[in-house]
Motif scaffolding. Structure first.
Motif, PDB file in Angstrom:
ATOM      1  N   UNK A 128       0.822  -1.201   0.000  1.00  0.00           N
ATOM      2  CA  UNK A 128       0.000   0.000   0.000  1.00  0.00           C
ATOM      3  C   UNK A 128       0.850   1.243   0.000  1.00  0.00           C
ATOM      4  N   UNK A 129       0.215   2.383  -0.105  1.00  0.00           N
ATOM      5  CA  UNK A 129       0.933   3.651  -0.065  1.00  0.00           C
ATOM      6  C   UNK A 129       1.457   3.903   1.338  1.00  0.00           C
ATOM      7  N   UNK A 140      -2.544  11.791   4.977  1.00  0.00           N
ATOM      8  CA  UNK A 140      -1.647  10.744   5.452  1.00  0.00           C
ATOM      9  C   UNK A 140      -0.339  10.810   4.665  1.00  0.00           C
ATOM     10  N   UNK A 141       0.677  10.174   5.197  1.00  0.00           N
ATOM     11  CA  UNK A 141       1.992  10.176   4.565  1.00  0.00           C
ATOM     12  C   UNK A 141       3.076  10.165   5.624  1.00  0.00           C
ATOM     13  N   UNK A 183     -10.810   3.117   4.478  1.00  0.00           N
ATOM     14  CA  UNK A 183      -9.351   3.044   4.355  1.00  0.00           C
ATOM     15  C   UNK A 183      -8.787   2.336   5.573  1.00  0.00           C
ATOM     16  N   UNK A 184      -7.951   1.331   5.312  1.00  0.00           N
ATOM     17  CA  UNK A 184      -7.298   0.580   6.386  1.00  0.00           C
ATOM     18  C   UNK A 184      -5.835   0.999   6.493  1.00  0.00           C
ATOM     19  N   UNK A 185      -5.453   1.449   7.686  1.00  0.00           N
ATOM     20  CA  UNK A 185      -4.063   1.809   7.965  1.00  0.00           C
ATOM     21  C   UNK A 185      -3.478   0.759   8.908  1.00  0.00           C
ATOM     22  N   UNK A 197      -1.350   2.330   3.811  1.00  0.00           N
ATOM     23  CA  UNK A 197      -2.801   2.437   3.712  1.00  0.00           C
ATOM     24  C   UNK A 197      -3.287   1.560   2.569  1.00  0.00           C
ATOM     25  N   UNK A 198      -4.373   0.845   2.820  1.00  0.00           N
ATOM     26  CA  UNK A 198      -5.043   0.041   1.804  1.00  0.00           C
ATOM     27  C   UNK A 198      -6.459   0.590   1.673  1.00  0.00           C
ATOM     28  N   UNK A 199      -6.808   1.039   0.482  1.00  0.00           N
ATOM     29  CA  UNK A 199      -8.119   1.654   0.268  1.00  0.00           C
ATOM     30  C   UNK A 199      -9.105   0.625  -0.273  1.00  0.00           C
TER      31      UNK A 199
END
Length: 385
Positions: free
Chosen positions: A247-248, A381-382, A330-332, A337-339
């Protein structure tokens, strides 16, 4: 919430008539001041505590589905080990801990009453925006662990009907407005409104009215057992996997709740958890003094509808949060993160968190916080700022 709206001493029938009449006329129902014998002021008595063993920005929209009215028939996931908590994915030492009804405690989040007690031992915590759009409130779900102090206990809202039905739980709260209280009384879940069930509650010393009402998991479970309300609830639960997903990068998550309740989660690679900050300060548990750290943060985008249900003396009205249907989620976890999406067909169904193909997302074993936000919320996020 003050004691307003908490007396139905004239009888449930009269209360229903008053509430229905007010709804038809468009005017809020009167909220008489209750007369009540004060609860004892004491400190919690320690009870056994079970410990689980751990072996970019979009504007989403939600799609409503019809609400099912059938009797709930949840079942366990066939492949789950009976020793694994269906809400955390963690192995417990005593299977009997999972053969109980979940406790859903409505906990205040006003700045003056932080830190709260017991949040670090919840399986799942939900956070939602309160009427007036000025603060959030929490619903902590306890299954595998029994904190010696939980609180402060506050009043319920419409969202608690959605959550208690999903988990077939016991709703622990200090009452509600007349209309919300009546709606709760029509549901099948266990309703432990403190006004009608004062025994398991107590007042904490040297606290104002917002922060003084507390309970313990042991007291709640003892009371349910005595009243024949305890039950072996079969929860479907969630999917879990220890392996980190792709994920990102998302080492920090910022949720712009109203001032005083704005939330930041910062990923700590050493512990593998997201540490929680609220209003710029570490969010801690009063019971142990430690900062809250969670394995999963789920941002669930839901439609927020206005109602005519008056909740306080300022005229603020209750918010109806739509939690059936489908919407973005959105799962963190593990710093990424997985959208995906959330799905829930009916009132007794547990929400599923899925990817674009419909496959259920795998949560990291451990505690989860679900942050319920309106569809137009901008979630940043980031890397840490």
């Amino acid at each position: 919430m003050a004691w307003a709206g908490r007396t139905w001493l004239f009888g449930l029938g009269c209360a229903c008539v008053i509430s229905l009449a007010a709804a038809c006329s468009g005017a809020p129902a009167p909220t008489p001041t209750p007369t009540k014998t004060p609860l004892p002021v004491l400190s919690p008595t320690p009870s056994d505590t079970a410990t689980a063993t751990n072996t970019a920005t979009i504007t989403p929209t939600s799609t409503k589905r019809p609400t099912a009215t059938s009797t709930p028939t949840p079942v366990l996931t066939p492949t789950r080990d009976p020793r694994v908590d269906p809400l955390t994915g963690l192995v417990v030492n005593d299977v009997a801990l999972l053969q109980r009804r979940p406790i859903l405690a409505r906990i205040g989040n006003d700045p003056v009453i932080r830190p709260q007690s017991g949040l670090s031992q919840a399986d799942i915590v939900y956070e939602d925006i309160m009427d007036g759009w000025w603060v959030t409130r929490l619903t902590a779900i306890f299954l595998a662990q029994d904190p010696v102090d939980i609180g402060p206990i506050r009043s319920a809202r419409l969202v608690n009907i959605e959550l208690a039905n999903q988990y077939q739980g016991a709703l622990v709260h200090s009452g509600a407005s007349d209309q919300v209280r009546w709606l709760i009384s029509q549901e099948k879940f266990v309703n432990l409104d403190e006004f009608f069930n004062p025994e398991p509650y107590y007042y904490l010393e040297n606290q104002g009215w917002m922060g003084r009402l507390h309970t313990t998991a042991g007291a709640i479970r003892k009371y349910m057992k005595e009243k024949g309300l305890e039950a072996d609830v079969k929860l479907r639960g969630f999917r879990f996997a220890s392996e980190a997903p792709k994920g990102d990068a998302a080492a920090q998550v910022s949720i712009p709740y109203p001032a005083g309740s704005d939330v930041v989660f910062r990923y700590d690679a050493q512990t593998g958890q997201y540490l929680r900050w609220v209003a710029g300060a570490p969010h801690t548990d009063r019971n142990n003094g430690k900062q809250l750290g969670v394995s999963n943060v789920i941002v669930q985008f839901c439609e927020h509808q206005a109602t005519d249900i008056v909740e306080d003396s300022n005229g603020a009205t209750s918010i109806r949060i739509i939690m059936t249907g489908k919407g973005p989620a959105w799962l963190f976890r593990d710093g990424v993160v997985v959208k995906g999406f959330w799905e829930r067909d009916g009132k007794y169904d547990l929400t599923r968190f899925v990817d674009a193909s419909g496959k259920e997302l795998a949560l990291k074993p451990g505690q989860t916080w679900v942050e319920i936000v309106p569809p137009d919320y901008k979630i940043a996020y980031g890397a840490p700022g």
